[in-house]
Design an enzyme around this catalytic site. Structure first.
Site, PDB file in Angstrom:
ATOM      1  CD  GLU A  17      -2.326   1.373   2.818  1.00  0.00           C
ATOM      2  OE1 GLU A  17      -3.187   2.240   2.998  1.00  0.00           O
ATOM      3  OE2 GLU A  17      -1.920   0.619   3.726  1.00  0.00           O
TER       4      GLU A  17
ATOM      5  CE  LYS B 205      -8.491   2.025   3.391  1.00  0.00           C
ATOM      6  NZ  LYS B 205      -7.403   2.291   4.353  1.00  0.00           N
TER       7      LYS B 205
ATOM      8  CB  CYS C 278      -5.099  -0.370   4.974  1.00  0.00           C
ATOM      9  SG  CYS C 278      -4.565  -0.079   6.687  1.00  0.00           S
TER      10      CYS C 278
END
Length: 530
Positions: free
Chosen positions: A291, A356, A411
């Site tokens: 990430e 995201k 995440c």
């Protein structure tokens, strides 16, 4: 000390001794979580919880409720304080800016989260029956409070009580049927069952609940042995993955001055030969970086894309985390910045992206209703993006050449049960890119990995996980770790992609089966006021 004498001490305790018992009992539950995984210790917090509610007495329902709410808060505060202490490490990454605010993460957040078990204790006390039925009432109320914690204010389902059993691969297989919250209600009931040994019941009656709990536990283990094959999982033909774990310090990772050095480090590490017979990146079909890999916008840095293209053979694709700039809307001074996964072909062209959707409050953005107050006291989000990240519009499968459609998860998106799957056809695997470097050598990265593994069990899908500092891993559809890199190490991990299995009951019905357990437990408890 006999169980009856121990129960009496807990039930009759009052004032600060009672609060201390609740605090320590709740804190003991963290020992059953990763990385220790001492799962039998689930008995301590859950059994003591029953006795604490037994001791919430008064001359009417209001005093009983107040006593239960109070002791439930102390119990929950102990659990979250011991289980989430590692959040303090994030405040030390840029200590000059954030160290003073460490108590907000280490103490204030656990204090807020403790409200959920407090409500559970209070509701349980209002319905508290005599005998073993109170164990089922506690299980229902605590499990419902955990479901709420996973959804209220965008949700924070970290260290849900069911994770105390999730570290055991065979026991955890029950999550493929009922999910994390279903595993939670069963785990609480098993852990609380010994409370009847300290009750006033005589003879065999006090042993009925513990024996039944052991039988259920044996059934869970048996189901796990039945579900998990003895042979290794088959793999997708023609796919050779390489996960790169750079192990960069968090303070260096987001410094733009380090951009060129970071990229050069990635390129050199990605092409590392892992044995005398390997040829580095020439041997792999898909190279995966973690990430937020760069302190710059990859899509707006042609030189970086050219260097990547020079590394990649014609048959290799790069999958990497990267910040992505969108299009500025009329009247906006700057374009929105997304925390993304980008797919780069061997010509250095970004061919697909995922933005995201579920951002981390205070870490990646500030909640609108608190933003003015937070900025007024000199705080900002942790990420070095002015104004924070923007949220992606929807979760959709990520298309990657040579791979099945991927459920992309950045995440902590992977910790939300029932929310990991994109809209549309079922994907072939889950792809989790993360950066746990914020939390150093603490329990946090191990807890994160354990929750990601449970998503694989729930959905019947393999998991590919690339983490900056670890733990990077390839996990099959039964939650078995096929290969991994340890926390805090630099390296590359070569592995095949395990195949998915048939959609699990949880993948098909979600939390509906958890709801069935809630209704069933309440019916079996023969609820009546005491």
């Amino acid at each position: 000390m006999s169980p009856t004498a121990l129960a009496d001490r807990v039930i009759l305790a009052w004032g600060w001794p009672r609060r201390l018992i609740a605090l320590l009992a709740g804190a003991s539950g963290a020992l059953a979580l990763p990385p220790l995984d001492l799962w039998p210790l689930i008995v301590v917090p859950m059994t003591v919880a029953v006795w604490l509610i037994d001791g919430a007495v008064g001359t009417g329902w209001a005093p009983r409720l107040r006593a239960a709410l109070a002791v439930g808060w102390w119990w929950g505060f102990g659990f979250f304080l011991a289980g989430l202490w590692w959040l303090g490490a994030a405040f030390l990454v840029e200590a000059d800016k954030f160290a003073w605010a460490m108590p907000l993460g280490v103490v204030v957040l656990p204090a807020f989260l403790a409200v959920f078990p407090a409500l559970a204790f209070g509701c349980a006390r209002l319905l508290w029956p005599n005998g073993a039925g109170r164990i089922l009432v506690l299980a229902v109320m605590l499990a419902l409070s955990e479901w709420l914690r996973g959804h209220v204010l965008t949700g924070f389902p970290w260290n849900v009580y069911g994770m105390m059993l999730a570290g055991q691969g065979y026991i955890a297989q029950f999550a493929s049927v009922v999910g994390l919250y279903g595993l939670t209600i069963v785990a609480i009931a098993i852990g609380a069952a010994p409370a009847t040994l300290g009750s006033a019941e005589s003879g065999a009656g006090r042993w009925r609940a513990p024996i039944l709990a052991l039988a259920v536990l044996g059934g869970l283990i048996g189901y796990g042995f039945w579900r998990v094959p003895t042979q290794p999982s088959p793999t997708v033909a023609g796919v050779k993955l390489r996960l790169m774990q750079p192990n960069l310090p968090q303070d260096a990772k987001f410094n733009p001055r380090n951009g060129e050095a970071i990229l050069n480090h990635y390129l050199a590490l990605s092409d590392r030969a892992t044995s005398p017979t390997t040829l580095g990146v020439q041997d792999v079909t898909h190279l995966i970086w973690p990430e937020s890999a760069f302190p710059f916008l990859l899509g707006r840095t042609p030189a970086a894309l050219s260097q990547i293209a020079a590394l990649l053979p014609p048959t290799t694709t790069l999958i990497t985390g990267a910040a992505r700039a969108g299009e500025a809307l009329p009247g906006e001074s700057r374009p929105p910045i997304f925390n993304s996964i980008q797919v780069v072909n061997d010509e250095g062209v970004i061919v697909s992206s995922y933005d995201k959707v579920h951002l981390v409050p205070f870490g990646e953005y500030l909640p609108a209703f608190l933003e003015r107050l937070i900025r007024g006291v000199g705080l900002s989000e942790f990420v070095s993006v002015p104004g924070g990240f923007a949220s992606g519009g929807r979760r959709s499968p990520l298309a990657i050449r040579g791979l099945p459609p991927a459920a992309a998860l950045i995440c902590y998106e992977v910790v939300f049960p029932g929310q990991a799957m994109p809209q549309g056809p079922r994907p072939g695997f889950m792809l989790n890119l993360t950066n746990d470097g914020w939390f150093g050598q603490t329990s946090g990265p191990y807890q994160h990995l354990a929750q990601a593994r449970l998503r694989a069990i729930e959905e019947g899908l393999p998991l590919i996980r690339a983490a900056n500092t670890g733990v990077s891993a390839v996990v099959d559809a039964y939650g078995r770790i096929i290969a991994s890199l340890p926390l805090g190490t630099e390296g590359v991990l070569d592995a095949s992609l395990p195949r998915s299995v048939a959609a699990t009951p949880y993948a098909q019905y979600g939390d509906a089966l958890f709801a069935v357990l809630v209704v069933g437990f309440l019916a079996l408890s023969r609820v009546r006021r005491s």
